[in-house]
Scaffold this active site. Structure first.
Site, PDB file in Angstrom:
ATOM      1  N   GLY A  71       0.823  -1.207   0.000  1.00  0.00           N
ATOM      2  CA  GLY A  71       0.000   0.000   0.000  1.00  0.00           C
ATOM      3  C   GLY A  71       0.859   1.259   0.000  1.00  0.00           C
ATOM      4  O   GLY A  71       0.545   2.235  -0.681  1.00  0.00           O
ATOM      5  N   ASN A 151      -7.373   3.957   9.341  1.00  0.00           N
ATOM      6  CA  ASN A 151      -6.849   2.743   9.968  1.00  0.00           C
ATOM      7  C   ASN A 151      -6.994   2.734  11.483  1.00  0.00           C
ATOM      8  O   ASN A 151      -7.119   1.685  12.097  1.00  0.00           O
ATOM      9  CB  ASN A 151      -5.373   2.539   9.592  1.00  0.00           C
ATOM     10  CG  ASN A 151      -4.567   3.810   9.642  1.00  0.00           C
ATOM     11  OD1 ASN A 151      -4.921   4.824   9.059  1.00  0.00           O
ATOM     12  ND2 ASN A 151      -3.469   3.770  10.370  1.00  0.00           N
ATOM     13  N   GLN A 179      -7.627   0.291   3.923  1.00  0.00           N
ATOM     14  CA  GLN A 179      -8.448  -0.289   4.997  1.00  0.00           C
ATOM     15  C   GLN A 179      -9.880  -0.566   4.540  1.00  0.00           C
ATOM     16  O   GLN A 179     -10.637  -1.209   5.259  1.00  0.00           O
ATOM     17  CB  GLN A 179      -8.475   0.638   6.222  1.00  0.00           C
ATOM     18  CG  GLN A 179      -7.151   0.753   6.938  1.00  0.00           C
ATOM     19  CD  GLN A 179      -6.722  -0.541   7.628  1.00  0.00           C
ATOM     20  OE1 GLN A 179      -7.509  -1.476   7.821  1.00  0.00           O
ATOM     21  NE2 GLN A 179      -5.450  -0.620   7.994  1.00  0.00           N
ATOM     22  N   SER A 199      -4.006  -2.841  -0.478  1.00  0.00           N
ATOM     23  CA  SER A 199      -2.872  -3.608   0.071  1.00  0.00           C
ATOM     24  C   SER A 199      -3.323  -5.031   0.371  1.00  0.00           C
ATOM     25  O   SER A 199      -4.319  -5.237   1.072  1.00  0.00           O
ATOM     26  CB  SER A 199      -2.371  -2.932   1.347  1.00  0.00           C
ATOM     27  OG  SER A 199      -1.393  -3.746   1.955  1.00  0.00           O
ATOM     28  N   GLY A 200      -2.569  -6.006  -0.151  1.00  0.00           N
ATOM     29  CA  GLY A 200      -2.955  -7.414  -0.018  1.00  0.00           C
ATOM     30  C   GLY A 200      -3.123  -7.883   1.415  1.00  0.00           C
ATOM     31  O   GLY A 200      -4.084  -8.591   1.742  1.00  0.00           O
ATOM     32  N   HIS A 201      -2.193  -7.473   2.293  1.00  0.00           N
ATOM     33  CA  HIS A 201      -2.191  -8.097   3.622  1.00  0.00           C
ATOM     34  C   HIS A 201      -3.316  -7.621   4.533  1.00  0.00           C
ATOM     35  O   HIS A 201      -3.464  -8.112   5.652  1.00  0.00           O
ATOM     36  CB  HIS A 201      -0.813  -7.966   4.294  1.00  0.00           C
ATOM     37  CG  HIS A 201      -0.452  -6.603   4.789  1.00  0.00           C
ATOM     38  ND1 HIS A 201      -0.511  -6.286   6.123  1.00  0.00           N
ATOM     39  CD2 HIS A 201       0.010  -5.502   4.167  1.00  0.00           C
ATOM     40  CE1 HIS A 201      -0.088  -5.033   6.287  1.00  0.00           C
ATOM     41  NE2 HIS A 201       0.229  -4.543   5.110  1.00  0.00           N
ATOM     42  N   THR A 237      10.404  -7.300 -11.569  1.00  0.00           N
ATOM     43  CA  THR A 237       9.803  -8.607 -11.845  1.00  0.00           C
ATOM     44  C   THR A 237       8.633  -8.839 -10.901  1.00  0.00           C
ATOM     45  O   THR A 237       8.725  -8.557  -9.700  1.00  0.00           O
ATOM     46  CB  THR A 237      10.874  -9.710 -11.668  1.00  0.00           C
ATOM     47  OG1 THR A 237      11.940  -9.406 -12.563  1.00  0.00           O
ATOM     48  CG2 THR A 237      10.319 -11.089 -11.978  1.00  0.00           C
ATOM     49  N   CYS A 325       2.193   1.054  12.746  1.00  0.00           N
ATOM     50  CA  CYS A 325       3.408   1.768  12.356  1.00  0.00           C
ATOM     51  C   CYS A 325       3.913   2.652  13.483  1.00  0.00           C
ATOM     52  O   CYS A 325       5.093   2.919  13.582  1.00  0.00           O
ATOM     53  CB  CYS A 325       3.142   2.637  11.140  1.00  0.00           C
ATOM     54  SG  CYS A 325       2.418   1.730   9.800  1.00  0.00           S
TER      55      CYS A 325
END
Ligand code: PLP
Length: 400
Positions: A71, A151, A179, A199-201, A237, A325
């Site tokens: 993200g 968040n 979020q 964001s994937g996680h 990649t 964070c």
């Protein structure tokens, strides 16, 4: 000991189906999707399928999705890329004082390079005044950046209304939807958004992958230089297993979100009303209703959020104080600061962010162990036993 995870805004567990779908891409399907031979072709198809899955969840064309590493990279790319591409047009950016550091610090970086940034204030519930946003637009404004969901508090911002303002003044709109995506419906067309970050996680995919939606035709200077991947928009990649995981997580979210959100909201509301009943002198941080269904941010007067977290952790409960964070730092949250939450209350804030794996038993366990911990910590607190008429902290707490 029981392990109860209520910190899903920090990160989520990778969903078992997602992990299963990823595994072949660590083993037999190891090719580089940019390679023209069989090994590359097999993998390139999987990356394109994931692109379609992500695009479907936010209602855009697959060609408008750029895979990124997280993200933060998405936010940096959207803001720096727009600032550079539109430099001739203007140098003014509007954002809010409650954004994630991935947005705030990127804006501060641009300020040092001659851009002007307006940081919009919020009210005591953490909400924006849209008239103030509109009034801040000048003929130099090139970008508005407002998060879809916060968040820390879970507050939801009215992105479609902000999109209408942005279109009226022909200003780009970026939204950090890290979020929001997977928790609430997000539709980039309906919202009139030009740039959106996932964001994937945060939605059951692994860490280290994200997606940036770039509306077709929106000019963006590239941020990662090197190879020609992602139609020249992002070098590097592809992280194929993670991209495959993100694609499936988005597909599953699209199918299950409404039902899961209703389930999670019931649990969150049970936790909120249970805490209200069992613990006096608490303060809800955030908007009472315009909030993500999973998030509960509460200040427990007289105690330190960090001490509460450690005590909850000893009982197997994972929650958070402020954002992941900033935890570990003693600085009070900038989000609560912007909401004018009094400093001792900001220090006592605790965030519970629930997920679909939580159960009613989990909530009841938290409601069983939390009140005695709060009481014990309060009894140790000099503030709790103070009550001098002249004490600023006591007079603030008396207003709760
Ligand atoms: N934006 C928001 C609102 C977030 O909550 C986070 C992570 O907590 C990010 C951006 C950064 O995402 P990532 O951890 O994928 O870099």
């Amino acid at each position: 000991m029981k392990h109860i995870y209520m910190d899903n805004n920090a990160t989520t567990a990778v969903r078992p189906e997602v992990l299963e779908a990823m595994l072949p891409f660590f083993r037999e399907h190891f090719g580089n999707p940019s390679s023209v031979h069989w090994a590359g072709r097999a993998v390139a198809g999987a990356v394109e399928k994931a692109r379609e899955q992500v695009a479907k969840l936010v209602n855009c064309s697959p060609a408008e999705i750029v895979f990124v590493s997280c993200g933060s990279e998405g936010d940096n790319t959207a803001i720096l890329g727009t600032a550079d591409a539109l430099r001739e047009k203007g140098n003014h950016i509007i954002t809010t004082s409650v954004e994630h550091p991935a947005v705030l610090e990127t804006c501060q970086f641009l300020e040092k390079r001659g851009y002007e940034v307006t940081y919009l204030p919020v009210d005591k519930n953490g909400m924006l005044d849209l008239a103030q946003l509109e009034a801040a637009i000048t003929d130099k404004t090139i970008l508005i950046s407002v998060m879809w969901a916060n968040n820390e508090t879970g507050n939801l911002y009215p992105i479609p209304e902000i999109g209408a303002i942005a279109r009226k003044y022909k200003v780009r709109l970026h939204t950090d939807a890290v979020q929001a995506v997977g928790k609430v419906p997000v539709d980039v067309q309906a919202a009139g958004v030009d740039l959106l970050v996932i964001s994937g996680h945060k939605l059951g995919a692994p860490k280290g992958v994200g997606a940036l939606y770039v509306r077709r035709g929106a000019k963006l200077t590239r941020f990662m230089h090197g190879g020609h991947q992602e139609r020249n928009r992002r070098a590097g990649t592809h992280n194929v297993p993670a991209i495959v995981g993100l694609g499936l997580a988005c597909e599953l979210a699209g199918r299950e979100m409404v039902e899961k959100a209703a389930y999670i909201k019931k649990l969150r509301d049970r936790l909120e009303s249970g805490i209200r009943l069992a613990v006096p002198e608490i303060k809800l941080n955030g908007h009472p209703t315009e909030r993500l269904p999973n998030t509960l941010n509460v200040s427990f007067a007289y105690i330190e959020g960090e001490s509460l977290l450690l005590n909850l952790d000893m009982k197997g409960i994972a929650a958070s104080s402020g954002s992941a964070c900033t935890s570990g730092s003693l600085e009070p949250s900038h989000v609560l600061g912007a909401m004018c939450v009094e400093i001792t209350l900001a220090h006592s804030s605790t965030r519970f962010s629930l997920g679909a794996d939580n159960t009613r038993e989990d909530v009841d366990y938290v409601l069983e162990v939390l009140p005695p911990i709060v009481q014990r910590l309060r009894e140790m607190s000099p503030l709790y036993n103070c009550n001098q008429e002249s004490c600023v902290d006591c007079t603030t707490l008396a207003r709760l």
